[in-house]
Design a protein around this motif. Structure first.
Motif, PDB file in Angstrom:
ATOM      1  N   GLN A  45       0.825  -1.209   0.000  1.00 16.16           N
ATOM      2  CA  GLN A  45       0.000   0.000   0.000  1.00 16.16           C
ATOM      3  C   GLN A  45       0.860   1.261   0.000  1.00 16.16           C
ATOM      4  OE1 GLN A  45      -2.841   0.157   3.183  1.00 16.16           O
ATOM      5  NE2 GLN A  45      -3.748   2.070   2.510  1.00 16.16           N
ATOM      6  N   THR A  47       1.867   4.860   0.277  1.00 15.82           N
ATOM      7  CA  THR A  47       1.210   6.031   0.874  1.00 15.82           C
ATOM      8  C   THR A  47       2.216   7.170   0.922  1.00 15.82           C
ATOM      9  OG1 THR A  47      -0.148   4.587   2.263  1.00 15.82           O
ATOM     10  CG2 THR A  47      -0.028   6.924   2.887  1.00 15.82           C
ATOM     11  N   GLN A  67      -3.908   7.967  -6.840  1.00 10.53           N
ATOM     12  CA  GLN A  67      -3.142   6.813  -6.385  1.00 10.53           C
ATOM     13  C   GLN A  67      -2.195   6.298  -7.453  1.00 10.53           C
ATOM     14  OE1 GLN A  67      -3.074   5.661  -3.215  1.00 10.53           O
ATOM     15  NE2 GLN A  67      -1.365   4.372  -3.895  1.00 10.53           N
TER      16      GLN A  67
END
Length: 521
Positions: A45, A47, A67
């Motif tokens: 993920q 970030t 994203q």
């Protein structure tokens, strides 16, 4: 401004040189090539934790708005025009030939061309294994990534040649690390830094083809480097190579002087960590000096020999330049002129160093007699070991009318870490008296003298204990100190962030990550 995903990236390095295009990430020797294709390995993920607004503006990059663009920074997305690769290079590590090394946890995605026509390499550090990872996982932890992101930007604002950092991304994956290689491995949060530089070529890139006797690869790399990064160098053949090496010598000497100016200790000056452009590169077990100790090394791997201690960095740079000279020697008919160019390093460094010290001390100009005073400063400070940054700040505002020994001592009291012997106090008092006498001979005004000192002596430095505290907070999900440090590094010569103008606290003297680090840092 362009987005990371819509940009058409250039790939001049991979289009110029032979590489291993198999995409196989299995660790192996890769003779005959200067790089290997290496696609980043996806993470759980990505970030975005930090984004360098100033650098992005300089390069014309739009901050990620979705994203997909964060995925580029985290290695989860490669655009159609990128050609990710890991460079193949060699090196001397701690004075010993290590053979093939290469980008073991760094993958260059491509080259970003600005509107002004300058080109910057974009490299992800911690994006997964490459053919040069050997027994490692190619990953980086949050701890080391925060250190690289903040310090590379801090060095930029200190006006020291350096690679830059565009972003810091958390991966969402744990990474197993043994911080001090002592059998105490533990999982840490993973992270990736986007490293940015005109070029990430190192001395080791030239050592590799030389060691393999791949003379044509070496010649092609040298000529390409000169054409691309030293286009002002004219001539051909031997004359051209020597002119280029001369400039590398000068840039390297300048970098060492700049490190010494601010008290920076790199910690691992292997030849594979020496930039061919004279940039600070590879931020691992670095540190700024707290107490002034020429024998200080922050790197546990560098003990007990302290090869890369603060006071040895200039001589190590010379040694490393010697390795580079040996690598390019096969391109020349003989080594006489090459050796002479290398030997000139000492004079170049000495001249630049004295000029730098003159500015730190506020001298109008450095005269022959000032050399003794500068040497006296080095000797006394290394004995008393005051906080380097605080001492020079107090020196700027020292009232030249003070004559009493106790008053002199009181003025600098806040920079001292320890009690001193009477002989040390006498030596310090004599030093300050000699300094005052010299300053009174300046032909410039006192205010001009102070102006030089303020421009040469940082008031804020990114101390290891501050980094350690910021990392601990981030690992808990807090970012207050991290954000404060992001702002403070931008104004190191001002008093705007004087909440950080303090000596290293006692608790940080022996705390891991504050006083000593390792190559895992």
């Amino acid at each position: 401004m362009q987005s990371l995903s819509s940009k058409e990236y250039k790939n001049e390095f991979v289009s110029t040189f032979d590489g291993d295009e198999s995409g196989d990430l299995k660790p192996r020797q890769t003779p005959g090539v200067l790089y290997s294709k290496a696609i980043p390995t996806p993470v759980k993920q990505p970030t975005l934790l930090a984004w360098s607004e100033d650098l992005a503006k300089e390069l014309g990059i739009q901050k990620p708005t979705n994203q997909k663009e964060v995925d580029i920074l985290g290695g989860n997305h490669v655009t159609a025009s990128m050609h990710p690769y890991a460079a193949c290079y060699a090196g001397h590590q701690f004075g010993h030939w290590a053979g093939q090394l290469g980008d073991g946890r760094a993958i260059t995605l491509g080259e970003w061309e600005t509107a002004a026509g300058t080109t910057w390499e974009f490299q992800l550090k911690g994006a997964g294994p490459t053919p040069y990872s050997r027994r490692a996982d190619g990953r980086a932890v949050l701890r080391s990534s925060v250190r690289e992101y903040l310090m590379s930007e801090a060095m930029h604002y200190l006006s020291i040649p350096t690679t830059r950092a565009l972003s810091l991304v958390a991966t969402g994956d744990p990474v197993l690390r043994d911080m001090f290689y002592n059998g105490n491995a533990a999982f840490e949060p993973g992270a990736i830094v986007m490293r940015v530089a005109p070029s990430l070529l190192r001395f080791g890139n030239f050592e590799m083809p030389a060691a393999r006797k791949e003379t044509e690869n070496l010649r092609k790399l040298v000529n390409w480097t000169i054409d691309r990064y030293y286009p002002h160098i004219q001539g051909e053949g031997e004359e051209r190579v020597l002119a280029w090496f001369k400039e590398v010598v000068e840039r390297t000497a300048n970098l060492m002087v700049e490190w010494l100016r601010v008290g920076f200790v790199h910690g691992v000056m292997n030849t594979d960590n020496m930039s061919i452009l004279g940039l600070t590169i590879d931020y691992g077990p670095y540190s700024f000096l707290d107490d002034y100790d020429p024998n200080f090394t922050p790197n546990t791997t560098d003990l007990p020999g302290r090869r890369y201690a603060f006071g040895k960095q200039a001589s190590i740079a010379y040694w490393n330049l010697g390795c580079l000279a040996s690598a390019v020697a096969s391109l020349l008919p003989d080594t006489k002129a090459l050796v002479e160019t290398l030997e000139a390093y000492s004079d170049v460094f000495a001249s630049k160093y004295l000029t730098m010290m003159g500015n730190k001390l506020g001298l109008d100009q450095v005269q022959a007699a000032d050399t003794e005073l500068i040497e006296q400063f080095e000797k006394v400070l290394s004995t008393i070991k005051p906080d380097m940054t605080i001492f020079y700040q107090l020196l700027i505002d020292f009232p030249l009318t003070i004559e009493n020994e106790q008053d002199v001592w009181s003025h600098f009291q806040d920079s001292f870490y320890k009690d001193t012997e009477s002989e040390e106090r006498e030596a310090f008092y004599s030093l300050i008296k000699a300094y005052v006498a010299r300053i009174n001979k300046n032909t410039c005004s006192r205010e001009e003298s102070k102006k030089r000192m303020r421009a040469s002596n940082p008031r804020f430095i990114l101390r290891n204990y501050l980094l350690s505290q910021a990392i601990e907070e981030l690992e808990k999900g807090e970012n207050k100190l991290f954000i404060q440090l992001q702002e403070a590094i931008k104004e190191p010569y001002s008093s705007k962030f004087d909440e950080f103008f303090a000596k290293r606290p006692e608790w940080a003297t022996k705390k891991a990550g504050c006083s000593m680090l390792s190559c895992s840092s």
